[in-house]
Design a protein around this motif. Structure first.
Motif, PDB file in Angstrom:
ATOM      1  N   GLN A 117       3.757  -0.168  -0.390  1.00  0.00           N
ATOM      2  CA  GLN A 117       2.958  -0.583  -1.546  1.00  0.00           C
ATOM      3  C   GLN A 117       3.819  -0.694  -2.801  1.00  0.00           C
ATOM      4  N   ALA A 161       1.682   3.606  14.795  1.00  0.00           N
ATOM      5  CA  ALA A 161       1.160   2.307  14.366  1.00  0.00           C
ATOM      6  C   ALA A 161       1.255   1.295  15.491  1.00  0.00           C
ATOM      7  N   SER A 203      -0.336  -3.164 -13.926  1.00  0.00           N
ATOM      8  CA  SER A 203       0.998  -3.491 -14.442  1.00  0.00           C
ATOM      9  C   SER A 203       1.273  -4.983 -14.278  1.00  0.00           C
ATOM     10  N   GLU A 219      -4.988  -1.470  -2.553  1.00  0.00           N
ATOM     11  CA  GLU A 219      -4.334  -0.544  -3.488  1.00  0.00           C
ATOM     12  C   GLU A 219      -3.202  -1.235  -4.249  1.00  0.00           C
ATOM     13  N   ILE A 220      -2.515  -2.135  -3.557  1.00  0.00           N
ATOM     14  CA  ILE A 220      -1.463  -2.896  -4.259  1.00  0.00           C
ATOM     15  C   ILE A 220      -2.090  -3.732  -5.366  1.00  0.00           C
ATOM     16  N   ALA A 221      -3.179  -4.396  -5.038  1.00  0.00           N
ATOM     17  CA  ALA A 221      -3.844  -5.267  -6.029  1.00  0.00           C
ATOM     18  C   ALA A 221      -4.272  -4.462  -7.246  1.00  0.00           C
ATOM     19  N   ARG A 251      -3.670   0.356   8.362  1.00  0.00           N
ATOM     20  CA  ARG A 251      -4.755  -0.009   7.439  1.00  0.00           C
ATOM     21  C   ARG A 251      -4.251  -1.072   6.480  1.00  0.00           C
ATOM     22  N   ASP A 252      -5.201  -1.730   5.836  1.00  0.00           N
ATOM     23  CA  ASP A 252      -4.838  -2.786   4.894  1.00  0.00           C
ATOM     24  C   ASP A 252      -4.326  -2.147   3.590  1.00  0.00           C
ATOM     25  N   LEU A 253      -3.085  -2.388   3.258  1.00  0.00           N
ATOM     26  CA  LEU A 253      -2.495  -1.788   2.059  1.00  0.00           C
ATOM     27  C   LEU A 253      -2.737  -2.634   0.810  1.00  0.00           C
ATOM     28  N   TRP A 254      -3.245  -3.851   1.015  1.00  0.00           N
ATOM     29  CA  TRP A 254      -3.351  -4.770  -0.118  1.00  0.00           C
ATOM     30  C   TRP A 254      -4.287  -4.293  -1.233  1.00  0.00           C
ATOM     31  N   TYR A 265       2.389 -11.346   0.563  1.00  0.00           N
ATOM     32  CA  TYR A 265       2.268  -9.980   1.107  1.00  0.00           C
ATOM     33  C   TYR A 265       1.878 -10.034   2.583  1.00  0.00           C
ATOM     34  N   ARG A 266       0.839 -10.818   2.892  1.00  0.00           N
ATOM     35  CA  ARG A 266       0.354 -10.889   4.281  1.00  0.00           C
ATOM     36  C   ARG A 266       1.462 -11.375   5.220  1.00  0.00           C
ATOM     37  N   GLN A 319      -2.240 -13.906  -8.327  1.00  0.00           N
ATOM     38  CA  GLN A 319      -2.298 -12.786  -7.372  1.00  0.00           C
ATOM     39  C   GLN A 319      -2.684 -13.243  -5.969  1.00  0.00           C
ATOM     40  N   PRO A 365       0.918  -2.229   9.436  1.00  0.00           N
ATOM     41  CA  PRO A 365       0.333  -0.930   9.099  1.00  0.00           C
ATOM     42  C   PRO A 365      -1.058  -0.795   9.707  1.00  0.00           C
ATOM     43  N   VAL A 388       4.656  -3.870  -5.259  1.00  0.00           N
ATOM     44  CA  VAL A 388       4.373  -3.820  -6.704  1.00  0.00           C
ATOM     45  C   VAL A 388       5.639  -4.173  -7.489  1.00  0.00           C
ATOM     46  N   ARG A 409      -2.818  -1.812  -8.392  1.00  0.00           N
ATOM     47  CA  ARG A 409      -1.608  -1.503  -9.178  1.00  0.00           C
ATOM     48  C   ARG A 409      -1.101  -2.743  -9.909  1.00  0.00           C
ATOM     49  N   LEU A 410      -1.288  -3.893  -9.310  1.00  0.00           N
ATOM     50  CA  LEU A 410      -0.863  -5.121 -10.007  1.00  0.00           C
ATOM     51  C   LEU A 410      -1.707  -5.310 -11.255  1.00  0.00           C
ATOM     52  N   ASP A 411      -2.998  -4.963 -11.146  1.00  0.00           N
ATOM     53  CA  ASP A 411      -3.880  -5.103 -12.312  1.00  0.00           C
ATOM     54  C   ASP A 411      -3.431  -4.197 -13.440  1.00  0.00           C
ATOM     55  N   TRP A 455       6.394  -7.830  -7.255  1.00  0.00           N
ATOM     56  CA  TRP A 455       5.519  -8.568  -8.188  1.00  0.00           C
ATOM     57  C   TRP A 455       6.095  -8.519  -9.609  1.00  0.00           C
ATOM     58  N   GLN A 456       6.565  -7.341  -9.982  1.00  0.00           N
ATOM     59  CA  GLN A 456       7.086  -7.186 -11.347  1.00  0.00           C
ATOM     60  C   GLN A 456       8.382  -7.964 -11.562  1.00  0.00           C
ATOM     61  N   TYR A 474       6.895  -2.942   6.177  1.00  0.00           N
ATOM     62  CA  TYR A 474       6.358  -1.665   6.665  1.00  0.00           C
ATOM     63  C   TYR A 474       7.217  -1.130   7.814  1.00  0.00           C
TER      64      TYR A 474
END
Lengths: 180, 185
Positions: free
Chosen positions: B60, B2, A33, A25-27, A20-23, B34-35, B27, A18, B64, A29-31, B67-68, B42
């Motif tokens: 994203q 991209a 949920s 915003e993911i982080a 931009r770094d998507l992490w 994730y990386r 995390q 991508p 998430v 959301r993890l916080d 993770w869940q 993507y």
């Protein structure tokens, strides 16, 4: 598929990074949920309590007419099982709390009229509900904004209330009418 | 558009321990997973949606949800395969919920079973040209083409994933092929 067009597409890179770094915003959301063992434990425990409530209702209805045979758990045990911890950050609504208090008072007054086996069933089920409430509150402490957990806590309190109503009716001394 | 790049695969030996740590709530371990996998996820989302913002959102949400659900991942398949499935489901779920994008009906003529499409055309163009041609396809044709051709789904698997008939996926593939052929030649 041996097709030059398809082959060309199959040779495309497996990954596209991508732009931009998507992490971050993911982080975030993890916080919001978090997935924790307590969250996962709360649901089966609460569901078990629901099942137990149904079983208890049937058992009480049948046992109420049976003679008392064994030692009776004291009324203080009952009180401890339905006491809301002062440490709890979550309490039932004022209306539910008021009804609950009246039912508990009535039940304590008539506790000795219940057969011993019924008293044990009641104690076991109240303990199960108490465990559910504790587990749900533990999960909520890690995920305070989780609407499902909040709803589950409320539902569990309602189940406890339904049990208290059933017990009062079973002892033939229900002094108040409660609409659940 | 991209940037297109190949990703170095993460060492398998590290992956299992990272999965275990992440499943336990770590995390930082999950960020490493994730990386190592974001490029593949993507790419799938971008090719399925043909929209950078939607692809980012789906990526994203896929992580998430991963993770869940991580404690349910049994490691019987590769993590990348598991993430792929989650991402496909996420793209399709978002498409279903985004009714604003569904203000038209796309009618596709079904092909009888066993119908093959005529092929044998040489294709020129850079990876960027190819990706752009793919993104120009209508949604239904693009999704079938991406799953069938790029990710190797069978028609039955594609039909099951997209909740349509096998004849529809064959028709969409035929349509996609004709459109791509015209655009790339």
């Amino acid at each position: 598929m041996n097709d030059p067009l398809f082959n060309r597409f199959q040779s495309l890179p497996e990954a596209i990074e991508p732009e931009r770094d998507l992490w971050p915003e993911i982080a975030t959301r993890l916080d919001r949920s978090p997935v924790t063992a307590t969250t996962r434990v709360a649901w089966p425990v609460a569901l078990a309590a629901s099942v137990a409530l149904v079983a208890m209702t049937a058992a009480i209805t049948w046992r109420i007419a049976s003679p008392a045979v064994d030692q009776v758990p004291p009324a203080q045990t009952l009180a401890s099982l339905i006491q809301i911890s002062s440490d709890s950050e979550y309490t039932p609504t004022p209306e539910l709390l008021s009804t609950r208090t009246e039912l508990i008072y009535s039940l304590q007054r008539n506790w000795s009229r219940l057969p011993a086996e019924s008293q044990r069933i009641v104690a076991d089920n109240l303990l199960e509900i108490r465990d559910s409430l504790t587990a749900i509150e533990a999960a909520l402490s890690q995920d305070p904004d989780n609407a499902s957990l909040q709803q589950l806590l409320h539902t569990t309190y309602e189940q406890e209330l339904a049990m208290l109503v059933t017990l009062n009716r079973a002892s033939h001394s229900l002094p108040i009418e409660v609409e659940l | 558009m991209a940037a297109v790049a190949r990703v170095t695969p993460a060492a398998d030996t590290d992956e299992s321990s990272l999965i275990r740590a992440a499943a336990g709530g770590d995390q930082r371990a999950f960020e490493q997973l994730y990386r190592a996998n974001v490029g593949r996820v993507y790419a799938l989302c971008l090719r399925m949606t043909a929209d950078q913002m939607q692809a980012e959102e789906c990526t994203q949400m896929a992580f998430v949800k991963a993770w869940q659900k991580l404690d349910t991942f049994q490691q019987r398949s590769a993590l990348s395969t598991w993430l792929h499935r989650i991402a496909v489901n996420e793209v399709l779920a978002q498409k279903r919920s985004d009714k604003r994008r569904r203000n038209y009906l796309e009618v596709v003529e079904e092909l009888p079973a066993g119908t093959d499409v005529d092929t044998r055309v040489e294709v020129s163009g850079s990876d960027v040209d190819i990706e752009q041609a793919l993104q120009s396809l209508p949604e239904g044709a693009r999704q079938v083409f991406v799953l069938c051709v790029i990710y190797g789904y069978t028609h039955e698997e594609t039909a099951s994933t997209l909740d349509c008939a096998v004849g529809t996926t064959k028709a969409q593939l035929h349509r996609a092929r004709k459109l791509l052929q015209a655009r790339l030649n």
